[in-house]
Design a protein around this motif. Structure first.
Motif, PDB file in Angstrom:
ATOM      1  N   VAL A   1       0.883  -1.025   0.086  1.00 33.02           N
ATOM      2  CA  VAL A   1      -0.066  -0.059  -0.075  1.00 33.02           C
ATOM      3  C   VAL A   1       0.845   1.243   0.105  1.00 33.02           C
ATOM      4  O   VAL A   1       1.897   1.372   0.776  1.00 33.02           O
TER       5      VAL A   1
ATOM      6  N   GLU B   1      11.046  -7.188   3.818  1.00 33.19           N
ATOM      7  CA  GLU B   1      10.805  -8.469   3.220  1.00 33.19           C
ATOM      8  C   GLU B   1       9.771  -8.471   1.995  1.00 33.19           C
ATOM      9  O   GLU B   1       9.945  -9.350   1.284  1.00 33.19           O
TER      10      GLU B   1
ATOM     11  N   ASN C   1      19.040  -3.664   8.676  1.00 33.52           N
ATOM     12  CA  ASN C   1      18.643  -2.477   9.099  1.00 33.52           C
ATOM     13  C   ASN C   1      19.847  -1.928   9.610  1.00 33.52           C
ATOM     14  O   ASN C   1      19.739  -0.612  10.326  1.00 33.52           O
TER      15      ASN C   1
HETATM   16  N1  LIG Z   1       3.938  -0.855   1.738  1.00 34.07           N
HETATM   17  C1  LIG Z   1       3.206  -1.750   2.727  1.00 34.07           C
HETATM   18  N2  LIG Z   1       1.870  -1.924   2.550  1.00 34.07           N
HETATM   19  C2  LIG Z   1       1.383  -3.200   3.339  1.00 34.07           C
HETATM   20  N3  LIG Z   1       1.891  -3.579   4.329  1.00 34.07           N
HETATM   21  C3  LIG Z   1       3.234  -3.224   4.526  1.00 34.07           C
HETATM   22  C4  LIG Z   1       3.875  -2.342   3.694  1.00 34.07           C
HETATM   23  N4  LIG Z   1       5.278  -2.324   4.093  1.00 34.07           N
HETATM   24  C5  LIG Z   1       5.404  -3.186   5.208  1.00 34.07           C
HETATM   25  N5  LIG Z   1       4.068  -3.754   5.565  1.00 34.07           N
HETATM   26  C6  LIG Z   1       3.793  -4.943   6.481  1.00 34.07           C
HETATM   27  O1  LIG Z   1       4.725  -4.173   7.492  1.00 34.07           O
HETATM   28  C7  LIG Z   1       5.180  -5.440   8.183  1.00 34.07           C
HETATM   29  C8  LIG Z   1       6.707  -5.290   8.162  1.00 34.07           C
HETATM   30  O2  LIG Z   1       7.413  -5.342   7.034  1.00 34.07           O
HETATM   31  P1  LIG Z   1       8.546  -6.090   6.830  1.00 34.07           P
HETATM   32  O3  LIG Z   1       8.616  -7.608   7.453  1.00 34.07           O
HETATM   33  O4  LIG Z   1       8.649  -6.346   5.366  1.00 34.07           O
HETATM   34  O5  LIG Z   1       9.761  -5.096   7.358  1.00 34.07           O
HETATM   35  P2  LIG Z   1      11.111  -5.138   7.263  1.00 34.07           P
HETATM   36  O6  LIG Z   1      11.595  -4.071   6.848  1.00 34.07           O
HETATM   37  O7  LIG Z   1      11.651  -6.679   6.453  1.00 34.07           O
HETATM   38  O8  LIG Z   1      11.582  -5.489   8.788  1.00 34.07           O
HETATM   39  P3  LIG Z   1      12.810  -5.939   9.606  1.00 34.07           P
HETATM   40  O9  LIG Z   1      13.861  -5.228   9.093  1.00 34.07           O
HETATM   41  O10 LIG Z   1      12.407  -5.852  11.195  1.00 34.07           O
HETATM   42  O11 LIG Z   1      13.014  -7.414   9.243  1.00 34.07           O
HETATM   43  C9  LIG Z   1       4.603  -6.805   7.567  1.00 34.07           C
HETATM   44  O12 LIG Z   1       3.685  -7.209   7.950  1.00 34.07           O
HETATM   45  C10 LIG Z   1       4.308  -6.209   6.029  1.00 34.07           C
HETATM   46  O13 LIG Z   1       3.578  -6.842   5.621  1.00 34.07           O
END
Ligand SMILES: Nc1ncnc2c1ncn2[C@@H]1O[C@H](COP(=O)(O)OP(=O)(O)OP(=O)(O)O)[C@@H](O)[C@H]1O
Length: 463
Positions: A139, A173, A279
């Protein structure tokens, strides 16, 4: 004079734009080389014929009307984009007049705008996909996410290693999954390894596998994550947390594309695309001697930074709505709404935990909300606390922190005066949000003087 005419002709001939001139009787008197190439015609076959002969019968009628308008001065110029054999040309029509104002003819200039047109299409479709949240579950309406989506599109079809960087919870992710889903390897599932969650003594056996008897308890052969990801993608999340010996082994896989299980000398060839995420500031870790420099360069072939949520506040409300729908469905609740005061709270929080924090916040609110509309009281404490403690911040485009502290009666003003005050306050905040905190513009938008706005803001800040 004759010499001058020849020079003008030569200039027009050598131009990269297609140039066509039709005289006052609509007869073609000049067609340059580029125009010949664009239209696939020979000038000598068309000179003396009407301009309509270089247009298809369908457009001839429209061109006739257009020329008439240019001739009688009802329009000063006309422009339209046409497609010729997969390329786009912008045709501009200009009337040419004599010094006494008499109509001499029409000049038609064709410019190749294929690249511009393609970029526009690409941008539009990306924006649409982003706006309706269909880019692989993303989103986003924020333009700061456009480079992320563009890079996903550009690298998905490649085999190159990608390093996704960004704070925790920004969606790294999700980005990795989108790259894999759009790649040729998508028939097999992406294999994800959270390097930070692996106990140090298990990192190597998990990643590279082990042979029976390699260590106490190794009762059978075990394929590591790299072998499991053969012909697919391996996602190394939190790669900055890999211990030194695993870093050395990973470097070997990247260089040689082979793995050897613990307790075995045999090299096993693996066909794996690597996407890593972190990160941490890997460059700093390299400088501090905590991460191998050679591995860093092997991983950082294509770097893909994901911005934190506080730098794309336009995404907060669309995301909140998205999570609201998701959790309302999951918890089998009728679709809940978000109260106005809650929107302000959501917009003014800084989200150190990024999207994940917003997601969990909304999940909690859906679980706790007693009514049909999420109120600030349903949100995690830190969301509201930050707002109450925050000072005025009119400078931030989407921050509506100043003076708009949460009061329990925000959602339901008890009296008419309250309601009037509340709605006035909302309009003022909205105007400030729209104008990026610029008071003069906000006052104009509200059709009040700057002085009145100042006075009202003072009152708001006291409430
Ligand atoms: N643009 C987006 N639209 C919808 N949901 C999102 C969006 N970005 C992140 N999310 C949701 O936010 C949560 C965190 O995202 P994600 O695990 O991909 O983050 P990350 O950067 O990999 O975090 P970490 O560094 O802690 O592993 C997930 O549940 C993901 O589905």
């Amino acid at each position: 004079m004759q010499q001058l005419t020849t020079i003008y002709r030569d200039i027009l001939e050598s131009m990269a734009e297609g140039i066509i001139f039709a005289d006052a009787d609509d007869r073609l008197t000049f067609i340059n080389q580029t125009a010949e190439e664009i239209r696939g015609i020979k000038a000598e076959n068309f000179i003396g014929r009407t301009i309509f002969s270089v247009h298809s019968p369908n457009s001839a009628k429209r061109i006739k009307e257009l020329l008439q308008k240019l001739r009688d001065g009802s329009i000063k110029q006309a422009r339209r984009v046409i497609e010729v054999k997969g390329r786009y040309f912008e045709n501009s029509y200009y009337p040419v007049s004599s010094p006494d104002g008499g109509y001499l003819g029409t000049l038609l200039i064709s410019r190749d705008v294929t690249e511009r047109q393609q970029l526009q299409h690409e941008n539009q479709s990306l924006k649409q996909r982003m706006a309706c949240g269909s880019f692989g579950g993303f989103v986003s309406i924020s333009s700061s996410m456009l480079p992320v989506f563009q890079t996903i599109g550009a690298v998905a079809g490649l085999e190159s290693t990608v390093l996704i960087t960004g704070e925790s919870g920004t969606g790294k992710e999700l980005v990795a999954a989108a790259i894999h889903r759009n790649s040729a390897r998508n028939e097999r599932a992406m294999v994800t390894v959270n390097c930070a969650a692996l106990p140090e003594h298990l990192v190597e056996s998990e990643l590279f596998g082990y042979q029976r008897g390699a260590f106490t308890g190794a009762v059978g052969n075990h394929r590591g994550k790299f072998e499991q990801a053969d012909k697919s993608t391996i996602f190394l999340d939190e790669v900055g947390d890999l211990p030194a010996n695993a870093q050395a082994k990973l470097l070997r896989v990247l260089q040689e594309r082979t793995v050897s299980r613990l307790g075995s000398e045999k090299d096993i060839r693996v066909d794996v695309r690597i996407i890593a995420a972190t990160n941490r500031n890997l460059q700093q870790m390299v400088a501090d001697g905590l991460f191998r420099e050679d591995l860093y360069y092997r991983l950082n072939v294509i770097s893909l930074p994901v911005p934190p949520l506080r730098e794309r506040r336009e995404d907060i409300l669309p995301m909140a709505e998205f999570f609201l729908k998701r959790f309302s469905e999951r918890m089998e609740r009728p679709q809940l709404g978000i109260c106005e005061a809650t929107r302000s709270v959501l917009l003014s929080y800084d989200y150190p935990g990024n999207v994940r924090e917003l997601e969990h916040g909304i999940e909690r609110a859906v679980a706790l909300c007693p009514g049909s509309c999420i109120s600030p009281a349903d949100l995690p404490e830190q969301f509201v606390a930050a707002r109450s403690s925050g000072g005025p911040d009119w400078q931030h485009p989407l921050s509506v922190r100043a003076g708009d502290q949460y009061r329990p009666d925000d959602a339901a003003p008890a009296t008419l005066a309250n309601a009037r005050e509340e709605s006035e306050r909302r309009l003022i905040l909205d105007a400030l949000v729209r104008t990026g905190g610029r008071k003069a513009e906000a006052a104009k938008l509200l059709n009040i003087s700057r002085k009145t706005l100042w006075e009202k803001l003072k009152l708001i800040n006291q409430t």
